[in-house]
Design a protein around this motif. Structure first.
Motif, PDB file in Angstrom:
ATOM      1  N   ASN A  87     -16.160  43.537  18.040  1.00 62.30           N
ATOM      2  CA  ASN A  87     -15.822  44.554  17.041  1.00 62.30           C
ATOM      3  C   ASN A  87     -14.419  45.126  17.221  1.00 62.30           C
ATOM      4  O   ASN A  87     -13.938  45.888  16.384  1.00 62.30           O
ATOM      5  CB  ASN A  87     -16.866  45.665  17.000  1.00 62.30           C
ATOM      6  N   SER A  88     -13.747  44.737  18.307  1.00 65.06           N
ATOM      7  CA  SER A  88     -12.343  45.122  18.483  1.00 65.06           C
ATOM      8  C   SER A  88     -11.402  44.064  17.934  1.00 65.06           C
ATOM      9  O   SER A  88     -10.181  44.210  18.017  1.00 65.06           O
ATOM     10  CB  SER A  88     -12.046  45.341  19.970  1.00 65.06           C
ATOM     11  N   GLY A  89     -12.000  42.959  17.393  1.00 64.29           N
ATOM     12  CA  GLY A  89     -11.200  41.897  16.791  1.00 64.29           C
ATOM     13  C   GLY A  89     -10.797  40.796  17.739  1.00 64.29           C
ATOM     14  O   GLY A  89     -10.060  39.883  17.352  1.00 64.29           O
ATOM     15  N   LYS A  90     -11.285  40.820  18.970  1.00 66.22           N
ATOM     16  CA  LYS A  90     -10.932  39.791  19.947  1.00 66.22           C
ATOM     17  C   LYS A  90     -11.733  38.529  19.689  1.00 66.22           C
ATOM     18  O   LYS A  90     -12.959  38.557  19.566  1.00 66.22           O
ATOM     19  CB  LYS A  90     -11.203  40.286  21.371  1.00 66.22           C
ATOM     20  N   SER A  91     -11.042  37.376  19.611  1.00 71.13           N
ATOM     21  CA  SER A  91     -11.704  36.076  19.423  1.00 71.13           C
ATOM     22  C   SER A  91     -11.950  35.425  20.774  1.00 71.13           C
ATOM     23  O   SER A  91     -11.028  35.348  21.599  1.00 71.13           O
ATOM     24  CB  SER A  91     -10.848  35.151  18.549  1.00 71.13           C
ATOM     25  N   VAL A  92     -13.164  34.954  20.986  1.00 71.91           N
ATOM     26  CA  VAL A  92     -13.540  34.349  22.257  1.00 71.91           C
ATOM     27  C   VAL A  92     -14.252  33.022  21.986  1.00 71.91           C
ATOM     28  O   VAL A  92     -15.241  32.988  21.256  1.00 71.91           O
ATOM     29  CB  VAL A  92     -14.462  35.276  23.079  1.00 71.91           C
ATOM     30  N   ALA A  93     -13.746  31.929  22.583  1.00 74.98           N
ATOM     31  CA  ALA A  93     -14.434  30.634  22.528  1.00 74.98           C
ATOM     32  C   ALA A  93     -15.398  30.572  23.707  1.00 74.98           C
ATOM     33  O   ALA A  93     -14.970  30.635  24.862  1.00 74.98           O
ATOM     34  CB  ALA A  93     -13.430  29.499  22.595  1.00 74.98           C
ATOM     35  N   PRO A  94     -16.691  30.466  23.459  1.00 77.99           N
ATOM     36  CA  PRO A  94     -17.671  30.612  24.544  1.00 77.99           C
ATOM     37  C   PRO A  94     -17.818  29.411  25.470  1.00 77.99           C
ATOM     38  O   PRO A  94     -18.337  29.542  26.581  1.00 77.99           O
ATOM     39  CB  PRO A  94     -18.980  30.859  23.799  1.00 77.99           C
ATOM     40  N   ALA A  95     -17.388  28.231  25.062  1.00 81.46           N
ATOM     41  CA  ALA A  95     -17.714  27.006  25.795  1.00 81.46           C
ATOM     42  C   ALA A  95     -17.232  27.043  27.239  1.00 81.46           C
ATOM     43  O   ALA A  95     -17.967  26.660  28.153  1.00 81.46           O
ATOM     44  CB  ALA A  95     -17.125  25.791  25.076  1.00 81.46           C
ATOM     45  N   ALA A  96     -15.996  27.468  27.474  1.00 83.54           N
ATOM     46  CA  ALA A  96     -15.449  27.456  28.832  1.00 83.54           C
ATOM     47  C   ALA A  96     -16.214  28.397  29.754  1.00 83.54           C
ATOM     48  O   ALA A  96     -16.496  28.066  30.913  1.00 83.54           O
ATOM     49  CB  ALA A  96     -13.970  27.825  28.802  1.00 83.54           C
TER      50      ALA A  96
ATOM     51  N   THR B 287      -8.044  17.845  24.907  1.00 81.74           N
ATOM     52  CA  THR B 287      -8.952  18.740  25.613  1.00 81.74           C
ATOM     53  C   THR B 287      -9.789  19.490  24.585  1.00 81.74           C
ATOM     54  O   THR B 287      -9.237  20.068  23.649  1.00 81.74           O
ATOM     55  CB  THR B 287      -8.188  19.754  26.486  1.00 81.74           C
ATOM     56  N   ILE B 288     -11.106  19.456  24.733  1.00 77.34           N
ATOM     57  CA  ILE B 288     -12.011  20.154  23.819  1.00 77.34           C
ATOM     58  C   ILE B 288     -12.200  21.582  24.329  1.00 77.34           C
ATOM     59  O   ILE B 288     -12.538  21.793  25.495  1.00 77.34           O
ATOM     60  CB  ILE B 288     -13.374  19.460  23.722  1.00 77.34           C
ATOM     61  N   THR B 289     -11.990  22.560  23.457  1.00 78.02           N
ATOM     62  CA  THR B 289     -12.129  23.956  23.875  1.00 78.02           C
ATOM     63  C   THR B 289     -13.330  24.658  23.255  1.00 78.02           C
ATOM     64  O   THR B 289     -13.665  25.767  23.664  1.00 78.02           O
ATOM     65  CB  THR B 289     -10.860  24.745  23.525  1.00 78.02           C
ATOM     66  N   GLY B 290     -13.994  24.032  22.297  1.00 80.39           N
ATOM     67  CA  GLY B 290     -15.186  24.652  21.720  1.00 80.39           C
ATOM     68  C   GLY B 290     -15.401  24.243  20.278  1.00 80.39           C
ATOM     69  O   GLY B 290     -14.725  23.354  19.755  1.00 80.39           O
ATOM     70  N   ARG B 291     -16.379  24.893  19.651  1.00 79.53           N
ATOM     71  CA  ARG B 291     -16.686  24.667  18.246  1.00 79.53           C
ATOM     72  C   ARG B 291     -16.107  25.804  17.421  1.00 79.53           C
ATOM     73  O   ARG B 291     -16.188  26.966  17.796  1.00 79.53           O
ATOM     74  CB  ARG B 291     -18.206  24.617  18.029  1.00 79.53           C
TER      75      ARG B 291
END
Length: 634
Positions: A479-488, A467-471
């Protein structure tokens, strides 16, 4: 790391170059039609070219190339749309051992100059006067460029005439010395950020995924006993298009060329050519679905379509559970509902593809599971494929009889896939490229002991489905340090009929935001259905409020699939779409995120400055029939 690979493919090892398959087919089955094209775009008559006719044209052109000084190892660029001449040219160049350098016909002057210089091209073939002007503007800086040939000015005929004095044995002897590991194509990456890099792809690398797919899945391209028919319309300047060409020529499938991507031309091509297999990118399948919905609503059958679509998805999901051994399949009520909609709805929807397509492939970026289930439910299974320029095309495929929507299937036989600890997908196998031309450092960075670091993020399940989840480079860190993969999130947003494109932003920002463009056709349809009362200014204000609320609902639906910290809290509607012409899309229809963020930096700043407004998801700025279901592109 976990790795998966299927059993080695039972395909015959390549002993020569890509052109050999054409010559072998012409000798074995000379009357087999291989190519179909229309001399007049308005015509519904396709002229078929047999294997022996195509071979003879290739030989004549190859002789002209030799007479013009093109030798083994020379690089020749092709800057044209997907047309018959592209195929003849590429096979003629491979016949004499030359290397093809594809350039998208809408490339900018700077891009053209960079590719021609970096690849060291000795010649370039353009389509029309515009191409001549673009190349002409940079010729002075390209000392090694000897020829500029224009297709619309009869370049192929002139070349063939120039080589008439040469015997066919001359080019045949050149073809026979081409080795499998010789470079066949220098394919430049899409350049989503930074300078494009030329990927050296060998004859073996380009042939490998084609031969593996044909060996294991070729029989699915058409009903038993029929020749498969594929309409080629995506650019051959991208490895996806080159792979389709290779599949057709190597597999004896009839390939129809359609260079015009307008609604009228595409609809006419599908209706008259009637392909048995379809391929595209997610935006094509999304557009077709939205046009189905819009046509149904315009004819007063919107509710019927939505019920039929829901039944299609439910039926496909139940069928999937059955084939994976996780359920008993569709129940009696669901089967009856599906049968009713098959007679009243689904057959008409399939007619939009010409009426004969049973399977399809989507590539370039992930296709949503929801959309995949819809198409399977109406009778067209869409396999979501995965591949890179650096892998000569396809890497994965769905195992027949155990397809799993929402994934890109399992590694092709002969290919290996691993997922690193940080989620990056690593691949190894014969299709992996030879390296980046003139950039050893980039090559070393990409290849680790034969493993290619793809830059894509994904996950492998216990059965080896990927399953591809992003690049990796697209991951947003707030700026709170949260990582978000935008593709979905972007994929989910595009499922709303009004949303054409979406780019999720938020690096070093307090929350995640989105830049959104609207689908112009569906927007016009939506506006027509509002029937707002009052004078012009009142109607405009009410319409704007209604639009904000509708987009907010689309965002709320997307947010329901992620945690609150990953959800979109602000958004902005943009007045124009992202496209290749304005430099915000790559030729393979991928977002140029860096360029988009730079172009709309002011809008992004304003979007975050107004996030304190009480609207649930932010306040957008003002944005700048059923019986026609066969025209799915308009």
């Amino acid at each position: 790391m976990r790795d998966f690979a299927l059993a080695p493919a039972t395909v015959q090892p390549l002993t020569g170059g890509l052109a050999d398959s054409l010559f072998e087919t012409a000798a074995r089955n000379p009357t087999l039609p291989l190519i179909a094209h229309r001399s007049d775009p308005s015509s519904e008559v396709w002229e078929e070219i047999t294997a022996v006719e195509l071979r003879d044209e290739v030989v004549d052109l190859a002789k002209g190339l030799v007479a013009s000084g093109i030798s083994p190892g020379h690089r020749v660029a092709i800057m044209a749309r997907t047309r018959y001449e592209w195929t003849v040219l590429s096979y003629a160049l491979w016949t004499v051992g030359a290397e093809v350098v594809p350039i998208h016909p809408t490339s900018s002057r700077d891009q053209v100059e960079w590719i021609l210089r970096d690849a060291g091209c000795v010649a370039v073939v353009v389509e029309d006067e515009q191409g001549v002007m673009t190349v002409g503007s940079v010729c002075a800086t390209l000392k090694g460029l000897r020829h500029v040939w224009q297709l619309d000015a009869g370049a192929l005929e002139d070349l063939a005439a120039r080589g008439e004095f040469l015997p066919a044995a001359t080019v045949d002897s050149l073809r026979r010395i081409v080795l499998p590991d010789a470079t066949a194509v220098i394919a430049y990456t899409s350049g989503t950020s930074g300078r494009q890099m030329g990927c050296a792809l060998s004859h073996r690398g380009l042939a490998s995924p084609c031969d593996t797919l044909l060996a294991g899945w070729g029989h699915t391209a058409a009903p038993p006993g029929e020749q498969g028919r594929i309409l080629a319309f995506l650019p051959f300047s991208h490895v996806y298009g080159l792979m389709i060409q290779g599949l057709c020529i190597r597999g004896g499938l009839l390939m129809g060329h359609e260079p015009d991507l307008s609604a009228q031309a595409m609809s006419s091509a599908l209706r008259s050519f009637r392909p048995t297999y379809f391929y595209g990118v997610p935006s094509v399948f999304e557009k077709i679905y939205k046009n189905f919905l819009r046509a149904a609503q315009q004819s007063g059958r919107g509710a019927l379509f939505e019920r039929a679509a829901e039944t299609a998805r439910d039926f496909a999901a139940a069928t999937e559970r059955q084939r994976l051994g996780r359920g008993s399949g569709p129940g009696l009520d669901l089967r009856l509902q599906h049968a009713v909609y098959e007679r009243t709805v689904y057959r008409r929807l399939r007619s939009a593809f010409g009426g004969r397509v049973g399977r399809a492939t989507s590539g370039g970026s992930p296709l949503s599971r929801e959309l995949s289930l819809f198409y399977e439910g109406i009778g067209i299974y869409v396999h979501d494929g995965y591949g890179l320029t650096e892998t000569s095309g396809g890497l994965t495929m769905q195992p027949l009889g155990r397809e799993k929507s929402g994934t890109v299937g399992q590694a092709l036989p002969g290919m290996e896939i691993r997922v690193a600890a940080d989620g990056e997908i690593m691949v190894r196998g014969p299709a992996v490229f030879q390296g980046y031309v003139h950039d050893r450092m980039a090559t070393r960075a990409a290849l680790w002991a034969g493993w290619l670091a793809t830059g894509d993020l994904g996950r492998l399940d216990s059965e080896g489905y990927l399953t591809i989840t992003g690049r990796k480079k697209d991951v947003i860190i707030t700026n709170s340090g949260k990582s978000v993969a935008p593709a979905a999130l972007e994929q989910r947003l595009r499922m709303h009929p009004l949303v054409h494109q979406a780019v999720v932003v938020g690096d070093n920002r307090p929350c995640v935001g989105a830049l959104i463009t609207l689908d112009p056709e569906f927007l016009a349809h939506w506006q027509a259905g509002l029937m707002m009362q009052g004078d012009a200014s009142v109607r405009e204000a009410r319409e704007e409020n209604a639009l904000r609320e509708e987009v907010a609902r689309a965002i709320a639906a997307a947010n329901s699939t992620v945690s609150r910290s990953e959800s979109i809290r602000v958004f902005r509607l943009l007045p124009e779409p992202f496209d290749v012409a304005n430099g915000l899309l790559t030729p393979s229809m991928k977002l140029r995120r860096d360029a988009i963020v730079e172009r709309y930096a002011a809008e992004i700043d304003v979007m975050y400055q107004t996030r304190s407004r009480p609207s649930g998801s932010g306040v957008p700025e003002e944005p700048a029939g059923w019986d026609d279901s066969d025209n799915v592109f308009r």
